[in-house]
Write an enzyme that holds these catalytic residues in place. Sequence first.
Site, PDB file in Angstrom:
ATOM      1  N   LYS A  41      -2.554  -2.494   0.138  1.00 51.56           N
ATOM      2  CA  LYS A  41      -2.874  -1.795  -0.432  1.00 51.56           C
ATOM      3  C   LYS A  41      -2.314  -0.022  -1.309  1.00 51.56           C
ATOM      4  CE  LYS A  41      -1.146   0.744   3.603  1.00 51.56           C
ATOM      5  NZ  LYS A  41      -1.079   1.577   4.672  1.00 51.56           N
ATOM      6  N   THR A  42      -0.716  -0.840  -1.122  1.00 47.86           N
ATOM      7  CA  THR A  42      -0.087  -0.042  -2.597  1.00 47.86           C
ATOM      8  C   THR A  42      -0.429   0.169  -3.528  1.00 47.86           C
ATOM      9  OG1 THR A  42       1.704  -0.029  -0.477  1.00 47.86           O
ATOM     10  CG2 THR A  42       2.436   0.875  -2.331  1.00 47.86           C
ATOM     11  N   ASP A 241      -2.098   8.334   2.008  1.00 47.29           N
ATOM     12  CA  ASP A 241      -2.528   7.278   2.959  1.00 47.29           C
ATOM     13  C   ASP A 241      -1.788   6.970   3.949  1.00 47.29           C
ATOM     14  OD1 ASP A 241      -2.070   4.707   2.994  1.00 47.29           O
ATOM     15  OD2 ASP A 241       0.136   4.523   1.950  1.00 47.29           O
ATOM     16  N   GLU A 242      -2.614   6.122   4.875  1.00 46.32           N
ATOM     17  CA  GLU A 242      -1.946   6.420   5.906  1.00 46.32           C
ATOM     18  C   GLU A 242      -3.668   7.348   6.445  1.00 46.32           C
ATOM     19  OE1 GLU A 242      -0.732   3.576   6.904  1.00 46.32           O
ATOM     20  OE2 GLU A 242       0.839   2.976   6.120  1.00 46.32           O
ATOM     21  N   GLN A 272      -4.697   0.634  13.214  1.00 46.79           N
ATOM     22  CA  GLN A 272      -2.892   1.132  12.494  1.00 46.79           C
ATOM     23  C   GLN A 272      -2.665   2.073  12.861  1.00 46.79           C
ATOM     24  OE1 GLN A 272      -0.821  -1.286   9.528  1.00 46.79           O
ATOM     25  NE2 GLN A 272      -2.474  -1.634   8.603  1.00 46.79           N
ATOM     26  N   ARG A 623       3.364  -7.134  11.201  1.00 45.48           N
ATOM     27  CA  ARG A 623       5.019  -6.899   9.973  1.00 45.48           C
ATOM     28  C   ARG A 623       4.517  -8.317   9.672  1.00 45.48           C
ATOM     29  NH1 ARG A 623       2.762  -2.854   7.942  1.00 45.48           N
ATOM     30  NH2 ARG A 623       0.853  -2.926   9.356  1.00 45.48           N
TER      31      ARG A 623
END
Length: 760
Positions: A41-42, A241-242, A272, A623
């Site tokens: 996504k980044t 973002d997030e 998340q 992660r």
Amino acid sequence: MTSVQTEQQDLIFGSLNDQQRAAVEHINGPVLILAGAGSGKTRALTHRIAFLIQQGVAPWQILSVTFTNKAATEMKERIKNLLHLVEEDSDFGFRSTDFKTGRLPVMGTFHSICVRILRRDIEKLGRDRNFVIYDSDDQEKLMKQVLKELHIEEAELKPRAALAYIGRFKSEALNPKEAQEQATSDRMQKVAQAYARFQTRLREANAMDFDDLILETVRLFHECPDVLSRYQETWKYLHVDEYQDTNHAQYLFITMLAQKYGNLCVIGDPDQSIYGFRGADIRNILEFEKDYPKAIRIKLERNYRSTQPILTAADAVIAANPNRPEKRMWTERTEGPQIIVNEVRDERREAEEAIRAVQDIQRQGTALREQVILYRTHAQSRLFEEACMRAGIPYRILGGVKFYGRKEVKDVLAYLYVILNPNDTVSMLRIINIPSRKIGDTTLGKLQAHAAARSLSLWDTLLDVQNVTDLDGGTKARIDTFTRIILKYKELLARDVVSVLARDLIDELKMEDWLKEGTQEGEERWLNVQELLTVMRKYDSLEPQVSLTSFLEEVALVSEVDKLTEGRSDALTLMTLHLCKGLEFEHVIIVGCEEGLFPHSNSMFDKEQLEEERRIMYVGMTRARTWLRLMFAQNRFLWGENKSGAPSRFLDDLPDAVVERRSDDMLSAFAWATGSAEQRMRGGKLEPFRQHADVDIEFKQDMSFDDASQENDADVGSRIEHPTFGRGTVIARRGDIVDIQFDGGKKKTFALSIAPLKVI
DNA sequence: CCCGCTTACGTTTTT
DNA sequence: CGTAAGCGGG
């Protein structure tokens, strides 16, 4: 198109998958990107922004809110590379008050962006732009004063509790008056009262806490439509973002900005969302399409990070949560080591085993910086730290006692705050007697009484100390010495950059002498102060006063994770599960997977909080790129008591096929292979369960035998065939995970993408 | 006012 | 158990 532009386009689109490409191309109107863990996504976001710029949008017209400053810096770097921008302007984001310059977009956290807006425009709300930012420590001190003033006993309402409530109000964008109206109980009335007084005191000190930064910006937008309109016209392309972790105040902020042009792109993953405790509202992302009916929804489901076993395991854990948007993550890394579920005797053994596992992977060629130990609470870190020291492994701990939270560091900072703004009473009280000037509670009481009687600020009272009647001459002289120091450096402010100012101040205060006291600890404290001076040098090139304010700003808003970029040395990372969001490692060890610790006892009995705990586990697991180890201890020393807890219920959901169980002693290794955590809790003692061991072994053989099973799409009710267990029926399905009732009587759980199942 | 000792209390998670 | 606040004697 020029050849440069063509080359840029190739760079921007060349390496994207179809979904990422869609995310980049849809630059107009509202866009919702549901981006699973490790789905690039980044990458999508940076390429999207590069594309906007390439399409002729001015960089300063693009605003991008990131979760950490580190993320913002990294993204800027990537955008620079994509667009072949060579000039150095990485520091632009923090210092300029003019937004319409620079060749990179405006990027930062909600907090840092709001600070910049407020520094520029807060005078329109009748406030001073040189406000200071209070951290939780300062907040607590102030709240203690407030409760004292209101004669609220600590037994009735603890400062921390009051602040927690207030934090809630603020994240929901409720002002003290609204809080008061809402308060039904006696206790909440008191909280509302404390809230009101707390805000007054903050204002008098020209201070804001973290939440105020957002709220005041929203208020500014609300009360000054011209200001809002100016920002709407500046930032025509918005990104967050997030997004699953935004609270209501942040939601208001971004919604107001988006009102005019509607070019809002939000990115996130409901699975998340782990900051509910600080007011994050998962509905912001779940209901984005209600807010923006025309929104385009893009799902990024290909995982570029982890192996299939890791994805399968994580998916199985998160599948137990209700009301999730449909999501199917997949990866091309079909092969990978099993997830290790590791039972140990106690927490000491856990630390030893974890470090041993780290060294094991290190010997296989994976650097320490590629490995991490994750725990639920900071309190767990100590043993791992000690184990690292014993083993001679370099490590770094994020969180816990923060560098900027250390007493000696805060003391120096408090001096700087006071020099900049003598009305900052919390900082003033902190340093007035540091180093000891024999100005104690008695003297301060008299000063404050004098101040209250004349409605003077503390600072004005200090300046006027000769007229305070009931102080003796010696005391007055000592206070005078202190005021002179502050005044002196206030003047130097115009001439000296922060590092020079602070160095002279530290000399004058003879800090080295009284910090060291000849102890090991003292030596360390002095080193911390020197470290702080080193940080300040980064600001030497700026105008003197700007160098001080920029430094203080950055110090106030650095997050723990931001520090990961500092220091190039190879070290193992230790941190809480919350801090690991957005990061990735080759080897991840999650420790303390026990009922009561993870899920935490405070969250175990509330449905929604428990769901959040599960998401925390999901975040931690995802992660990992290659190795994942989950550890739990049979016994744990907690709060001075030796407790034996059951393994975390989250471990129950792991499909046997991707798990290898290890234990201190083999007998109990399989003891908990079946049965739910709750059952085991009820049963109390762990029961040997040896007969299941051979089933597991059988199962592992099945794994190697598998090859062409991926195409199966079994749903509830489907009849299937398994080479070992024979025929059966699918009785439940959660994403990739199915429960199967075999005709022979056995019930088993499988991952569709791995298990050798055939639909018949 | 300061220092050293005792006691109470705590542990979710953070910008 | 470990830490931080709190108290009392110097």
